[in-house]
Design a protein around this motif. Sequence first.
Motif: not given
Length: 434
Positions: A34-37, A39-44, A54-56, A60-62
């Motif tokens: 959720a944090f990565v998602s 953060l990705t949305v925020g950066l986009v 951020v996508l890696p 990793v968490y999957g």
Amino acid sequence: FSVSLYNMSQVESGVKSNHSHARVVRRLALYMLAFVSILTVGLVVGGVDHWYYVLPGFPVYGLALLVNNEKRYILARNIIFFGSFVLFTFWGFTHRRTGAEYGLIAVLCSIPMVYRNTKALVSLLLLVGFTLLSYVLLDKLSPFTPDPTINYPILSTFIMLVASGNILVQIFLNRQNLFKYLTLVKSKNEELAATLYEKKETEVQLQKTNKELQELTEQLNWIVRQKTMELQTYVDAINVNIYSSIIDVKGNFIKINEPLLKATGYSDAELIGANYRLLDAGYSEIAYARVERIVQAGQSWRGEVKYRTKTGSYYWCDQVVIPIRTSGNAVSYYLTLGLPTTERKLNDEMRDKALNLLQKIAFQTSHNVRGPMARIQGLVSLIRHDMVAGDELKYVSKSLAESTEELNLATSDLVNFVNSNEGSFAGQQEENPL
């Protein structure tokens, strides 16, 4: 992030169940996804170039989720921790001054709460610390060109606040754990104090009980000493006045006391191991079988027994045979106790012989003495009453002389009979000196 990792370390040490462990890892992996998602949305949305860096975090968490489902919890924890370390390091070095370095600080602060092994703890602290120091040196020594698409103040402040919140959560968690352990220590101290009090009470009670036991032991020792003295007195009396032996189930002597050895004339070495029938005085097999059948059945037997000594003479005793049983209720050996009756037996025999002799004497007196004596008394009575005529005196004198001679012969025979039988009494005493 740190709280979840800490919970995982608690699970690893056995504080929680496997179910709780799986739930913690899954929750942590989902949180990081959720944090990565976000953060990705925020950066986009913020129009930041290279937002795809951020996508890696997703694979990793999957992967951590997948490993967790296979119940490999420690590996899942390491994937999350090292994956986060690598990602924050990559983000920090590729996008300097964006606040990614604060993520390294959060990871550094999380190490003491996640790993308990001292070597692993020190190694990881050095690794993360060296990485953070390398970033600082790189930032100081290498020229930095800001990216016009990145709002550095807002982004770094955001990441700093997240990292600071992480550290505050750790402090709060440590504080909670500290209170928890202080409460636990207090509870344990109270339990220890109660235990020590109970121990002290138990020691006092034990001292009292030990004192009572000591007094009881002294009383029992006194009783044992008294009973031992009494028993020794009985044993001494037996060894002085009573024939005693121990015989095994086969009838062989195991132990013999001194009075019995003296009575038999044998030595201890000659009788130990020998069968009791060595002292046989001529009893039949039927008599032996009857006695053996009684004692083998576990019953005592008593009777007056005659035995032959080594020299061929005899001795008598009033004997009892007592079976001695083992714990399994089987007869293991026999105890014989005999009261010497030889002297009484000899006296009885001498009395019987004396009675027989007196009967014979009375018989001879009745037949050989009373006849002549009666004739003499009759003739004397006639003379006393002047009932004998003058011409009859010669006949009366002759009859008196004949009766007197018969009486003399009867007396001599009686004396000879007594003298001849006197030798038999002496022989009997000589034959049975016991």
